[in-house]
Design a protein around this motif. Sequence first.
Motif, PDB file in Angstrom:
ATOM      1  N   THR A   1      29.090  45.210  45.583  1.00 17.85           N
ATOM      2  CA  THR A   1      30.472  45.616  45.357  1.00 17.85           C
ATOM      3  C   THR A   1      30.509  47.107  45.028  1.00 17.85           C
ATOM      4  O   THR A   1      29.832  47.566  44.121  1.00 17.85           O
ATOM      5  N   LEU A   2      31.296  47.843  45.782  1.00 14.61           N
ATOM      6  CA  LEU A   2      31.427  49.272  45.539  1.00 14.61           C
ATOM      7  C   LEU A   2      32.670  49.506  44.684  1.00 14.61           C
ATOM      8  O   LEU A   2      33.770  49.099  45.063  1.00 14.61           O
ATOM      9  N   VAL A   3      32.463  50.103  43.511  1.00 11.32           N
ATOM     10  CA  VAL A   3      33.595  50.388  42.633  1.00 11.32           C
ATOM     11  C   VAL A   3      33.832  51.896  42.619  1.00 11.32           C
ATOM     12  O   VAL A   3      32.887  52.678  42.490  1.00 11.32           O
ATOM     13  N   ILE A   4      35.077  52.290  42.777  1.00 10.64           N
ATOM     14  CA  ILE A   4      35.432  53.719  42.764  1.00 10.64           C
ATOM     15  C   ILE A   4      36.479  53.933  41.690  1.00 10.64           C
ATOM     16  O   ILE A   4      37.408  53.143  41.552  1.00 10.64           O
ATOM     17  N   TRP A   5      36.323  54.996  40.936  1.00 10.08           N
ATOM     18  CA  TRP A   5      37.257  55.334  39.849  1.00 10.08           C
ATOM     19  C   TRP A   5      37.662  56.786  40.012  1.00 10.08           C
ATOM     20  O   TRP A   5      36.798  57.661  39.999  1.00 10.08           O
TER      21      TRP A   5
ATOM     22  N   LEU B   1      39.026  38.230  42.195  1.00  9.94           N
ATOM     23  CA  LEU B   1      39.400  38.310  43.611  1.00  9.94           C
ATOM     24  C   LEU B   1      38.206  38.735  44.446  1.00  9.94           C
ATOM     25  O   LEU B   1      37.904  38.156  45.495  1.00  9.94           O
ATOM     26  N   SER B   2      37.525  39.763  43.961  1.00 10.56           N
ATOM     27  CA  SER B   2      36.397  40.310  44.689  1.00 10.56           C
ATOM     28  C   SER B   2      35.284  39.265  44.825  1.00 10.56           C
ATOM     29  O   SER B   2      34.711  39.067  45.892  1.00 10.56           O
ATOM     30  N   GLU B   3      35.024  38.604  43.718  1.00 10.19           N
ATOM     31  CA  GLU B   3      34.018  37.552  43.693  1.00 10.19           C
ATOM     32  C   GLU B   3      34.360  36.445  44.695  1.00 10.19           C
ATOM     33  O   GLU B   3      33.477  35.821  45.280  1.00 10.19           O
ATOM     34  N   SER B   4      35.658  36.229  44.890  1.00  8.44           N
ATOM     35  CA  SER B   4      36.083  35.193  45.832  1.00  8.44           C
ATOM     36  C   SER B   4      36.103  35.693  47.265  1.00  8.44           C
ATOM     37  O   SER B   4      36.539  34.969  48.163  1.00  8.44           O
ATOM     38  N   GLY B   5      35.730  36.957  47.477  1.00 10.46           N
ATOM     39  CA  GLY B   5      35.605  37.437  48.848  1.00 10.46           C
ATOM     40  C   GLY B   5      36.726  38.326  49.338  1.00 10.46           C
ATOM     41  O   GLY B   5      36.825  38.593  50.529  1.00 10.46           O
ATOM     42  N   VAL B   6      37.595  38.787  48.444  1.00 11.30           N
ATOM     43  CA  VAL B   6      38.625  39.726  48.893  1.00 11.30           C
ATOM     44  C   VAL B   6      37.942  41.061  49.188  1.00 11.30           C
ATOM     45  O   VAL B   6      37.245  41.616  48.354  1.00 11.30           O
ATOM     46  N   ARG B   7      38.131  41.550  50.384  1.00 13.78           N
ATOM     47  CA  ARG B   7      37.381  42.696  50.872  1.00 13.78           C
ATOM     48  C   ARG B   7      37.705  43.960  50.089  1.00 13.78           C
ATOM     49  O   ARG B   7      36.834  44.747  49.760  1.00 13.78           O
ATOM     50  N   PHE B   8      38.965  44.181  49.835  1.00  6.76           N
ATOM     51  CA  PHE B   8      39.376  45.432  49.204  1.00  6.76           C
ATOM     52  C   PHE B   8      40.411  45.126  48.125  1.00  6.76           C
ATOM     53  O   PHE B   8      41.489  44.627  48.423  1.00  6.76           O
TER      54      PHE B   8
ATOM     55  N   ALA C   1      27.249  47.490  50.902  1.00  9.12           N
ATOM     56  CA  ALA C   1      28.338  46.902  50.126  1.00  9.12           C
ATOM     57  C   ALA C   1      29.120  45.933  50.997  1.00  9.12           C
ATOM     58  O   ALA C   1      29.232  46.131  52.209  1.00  9.12           O
ATOM     59  N   LYS C   2      29.621  44.895  50.383  1.00  6.84           N
ATOM     60  CA  LYS C   2      30.457  43.958  51.132  1.00  6.84           C
ATOM     61  C   LYS C   2      31.931  44.101  50.763  1.00  6.84           C
ATOM     62  O   LYS C   2      32.806  43.729  51.526  1.00  6.84           O
ATOM     63  N   ARG C   3      32.163  44.588  49.558  1.00  9.33           N
ATOM     64  CA  ARG C   3      33.533  44.633  49.049  1.00  9.33           C
ATOM     65  C   ARG C   3      33.781  45.918  48.267  1.00  9.33           C
ATOM     66  O   ARG C   3      32.827  46.524  47.786  1.00  9.33           O
ATOM     67  N   VAL C   4      35.032  46.268  48.129  1.00  9.78           N
ATOM     68  CA  VAL C   4      35.383  47.465  47.371  1.00  9.78           C
ATOM     69  C   VAL C   4      36.409  47.116  46.296  1.00  9.78           C
ATOM     70  O   VAL C   4      37.329  46.335  46.541  1.00  9.78           O
ATOM     71  N   ILE C   5      36.211  47.651  45.109  1.00  7.59           N
ATOM     72  CA  ILE C   5      37.267  47.626  44.093  1.00  7.59           C
ATOM     73  C   ILE C   5      37.579  49.076  43.775  1.00  7.59           C
ATOM     74  O   ILE C   5      36.702  49.828  43.357  1.00  7.59           O
ATOM     75  N   TYR C   6      38.800  49.492  44.042  1.00 12.20           N
ATOM     76  CA  TYR C   6      39.169  50.883  43.848  1.00 12.20           C
ATOM     77  C   TYR C   6      40.082  50.993  42.633  1.00 12.20           C
ATOM     78  O   TYR C   6      41.203  50.511  42.657  1.00 12.20           O
TER      79      TYR C   6
ATOM     80  N   SER D   1      42.766  39.706  52.679  1.00  8.34           N
ATOM     81  CA  SER D   1      41.547  40.507  52.537  1.00  8.34           C
ATOM     82  C   SER D   1      41.809  41.841  51.851  1.00  8.34           C
ATOM     83  O   SER D   1      40.893  42.582  51.550  1.00  8.34           O
ATOM     84  N   PHE D   2      43.070  42.150  51.596  1.00  4.29           N
ATOM     85  CA  PHE D   2      43.416  43.423  50.966  1.00  4.29           C
ATOM     86  C   PHE D   2      44.496  43.144  49.911  1.00  4.29           C
ATOM     87  O   PHE D   2      45.620  42.803  50.253  1.00  4.29           O
ATOM     88  N   CYS D   3      44.112  43.222  48.631  1.00  5.99           N
ATOM     89  CA  CYS D   3      45.056  42.922  47.544  1.00  5.99           C
ATOM     90  C   CYS D   3      45.305  44.167  46.706  1.00  5.99           C
ATOM     91  O   CYS D   3      44.414  44.986  46.521  1.00  5.99           O
ATOM     92  N   VAL D   4      46.503  44.294  46.202  1.00  9.16           N
ATOM     93  CA  VAL D   4      46.910  45.469  45.428  1.00  9.16           C
ATOM     94  C   VAL D   4      47.408  45.028  44.050  1.00  9.16           C
ATOM     95  O   VAL D   4      48.226  44.115  43.955  1.00  9.16           O
ATOM     96  N   LEU D   5      46.899  45.654  43.002  1.00 10.82           N
ATOM     97  CA  LEU D   5      47.312  45.320  41.634  1.00 10.82           C
ATOM     98  C   LEU D   5      47.815  46.586  40.948  1.00 10.82           C
ATOM     99  O   LEU D   5      47.145  47.615  40.974  1.00 10.82           O
ATOM    100  N   LEU D   6      48.977  46.514  40.330  1.00 13.80           N
ATOM    101  CA  LEU D   6      49.589  47.692  39.731  1.00 13.80           C
ATOM    102  C   LEU D   6      49.662  47.585  38.216  1.00 13.80           C
ATOM    103  O   LEU D   6      49.921  46.521  37.683  1.00 13.80           O
ATOM    104  N   SER D   7      49.431  48.716  37.538  1.00 12.69           N
ATOM    105  CA  SER D   7      49.629  48.750  36.087  1.00 12.69           C
ATOM    106  C   SER D   7      50.112  50.137  35.700  1.00 12.69           C
ATOM    107  O   SER D   7      49.979  51.093  36.463  1.00 12.69           O
ATOM    108  N   LYS D   8      50.665  50.227  34.498  1.00 11.89           N
ATOM    109  CA  LYS D   8      51.314  51.458  34.072  1.00 11.89           C
ATOM    110  C   LYS D   8      50.858  51.828  32.674  1.00 11.89           C
ATOM    111  O   LYS D   8      50.917  50.996  31.773  1.00 11.89           O
ATOM    112  N   GLY D   9      50.423  53.074  32.479  1.00 10.79           N
ATOM    113  CA  GLY D   9      50.123  53.539  31.133  1.00 10.79           C
ATOM    114  C   GLY D   9      51.344  54.192  30.525  1.00 10.79           C
ATOM    115  O   GLY D   9      52.390  54.274  31.163  1.00 10.79           O
TER     116      GLY D   9
END
Lengths: 484, 147
Positions: free
Chosen positions: A378-382, A326-333, A60-65, A194-202
């Motif tokens: 791309t490694l995706v973790i849920w 973001l991931s597609e553009s090379g953001v690592r995490f 894997a090159k990138r992670v989306i958590y 290289s490390f971006c954080v996105l927040l959302s609320k249910g």
Amino acid sequence: MQNDLNKYRMNVSRRKFLTGAGLGLGTIGLGSLLVPGIFNKGGADENALPLGLPHFAPKAKRVIYLFQNGAPSQLESFDYKPLLTKMQGKDLPAEIRMGQRLTGMTSNYTKFPLVGSKFAFSQHGQAGAWISELFPNIAKIADDICIVKTVHTDAINHDPALTFFQTGAQQGNRPSMGSWLSYGLGSENKNLPSFCVLLSKGKGNGQGVYSKLWSNGFLDSSHQGVVFSSGEDPVLYLKNPDGQDKLSRRSMLDHIGQLNEMAYEQFGDPEIAKKIQQYEMAYRMQTAVPELTDITREPDHIIRLYGADALVPGSFAANCLLARKLSESGVRFVQLYHQGWDQHGNLVGEMPMQAKDVDRASAGLITDLKQRGLLDETLVIWGGEFGRTNYSQGMITKDNYGRDHHPRCFSIWMAGGGIKPGIVYGETDEFGYNIVKDPVSVHDLHATLLHLLGLNHEQLTYKHLGRRYRLTDIEGQLIEGLMA
Amino acid sequence: VYTFIKRTVPPPALLVFDASNRDQCEVVRSKTSTPLQALVMLNDPQVLEASRVLAEKFVADKRSDKEKLGDIFRLIVCRRPDSKELTLLENYLVKERQEFAKNPQRAAGFITAGEFRKNEILDKTETAAYMQLIHTIFNLDESGNKY
């Protein structure tokens, strides 16, 4: 004394480097990209591997958590336990509980009435994975994902559990997973952090997230997570003010850079060099980010994949789409947090809303990555920070119940990036309370994750306060069964 | 400086600088340095407005550039610039003055920043050039950190 001398020496070479870079300050970024540890104050370890290069070939090159913050119930999602429905209202046997500690909320309970899922389960994919009706879209991609039913954690309350998951320690002040990766692998795109954080609320009962979760800890501050805003503009203040264009800005930044260098010569604080880097990154982001966050350019069939919410800024769906970009553009995490999964009561009311928020977009992200040929790298973790109890917190009524925190077993799923697709890993007992086969600790998960990214978790270290630290601290076993 | 804080929506610029989101007490503010913070300092109207108003004050002042730049630097950084720094600032001012003179529209646009009442009698080019210099000084590392 030796340490001070070393520090001075490091600074001298860095100053030469800065001066040499002259106006082309972009090269500073390159230098630290090749050897990110080179400017670290006090952390210089000549034996350390040249960071920025993986230890071996990565899958894997990138992670989306996709972090499900608050801890979604495994018993209403991926861990089917019909016995609980059969034994509805009966007390959890003591030999199953085995003295498991309880949270403050249920510690005075004398009875622990078992409760089965109100939501129906059915089997999906080649492995016949049991998935509840709350996640119809995730069920459709069962063959692309690997469900792990046997994750367990040390913590029983949200903040320590979340901090443990993100940093490998419960107390905070350690670097977050994304920071470790940024430190270990460097950046793939110099125009984005290289490390971006996105927040959302249910709408469900929520738990907070804090900047310590994406902290760089003792690592260099260039590795800290950059939080995008949940509003219309994911990054604020991107636009140049009236009367300023790219040229005048360039000139301004060059002058700021030169004056900062003079200050650096006087004070020798390495953070000044970081500041120069951050200003250069800001300048590049001004061009890169508007293109990236403009979802109007996404075709309709892509929006449909993520669901209509993808057009609502700050929603989980919009964040999933942004994460892909973001991931597609090379953001690592890319770290997402979706809040609202803490169903102590009214589980039957809240969980469907929460699931609806994330089901389609999570599955859409996997499908989207797959059709772009990006899922392989791309490694995706849920998943959340722990599980929920098989007994009800509060009264079981005709239509409702709640579940308390449960650290002994819970389910997450992963996809892409060298993970074995279409399998269900691990087994829990009939009560959904204990693990009977193939446990996976949080440290194991970290070790496996780093391995997939080409890093040996025992070698990715940083010396701080006299000892070498790792994301996995002194634990962590690779889980071969999860890897393709 | 005062600002309104809505309980659920803290001021975004402050959040970028890690202000507490007020749902839990925060004993220590963490030290961070991010590109988003640079963007606030570069593009937030509040910083631009402060630069503009300070520029107007000094354009009205008839002393030499050297003296004025020295005072501006001291006001923001809390020390006098050394000769190297002062020369750099002076040269930059000359250059910006020429640039804005060549492009009066740009100058006029730049000095619209903020809501504070404008001083309309002043020369726009001169105000824009000083504003540029002041904005630059506001963005120095030393203006935000003390040694």
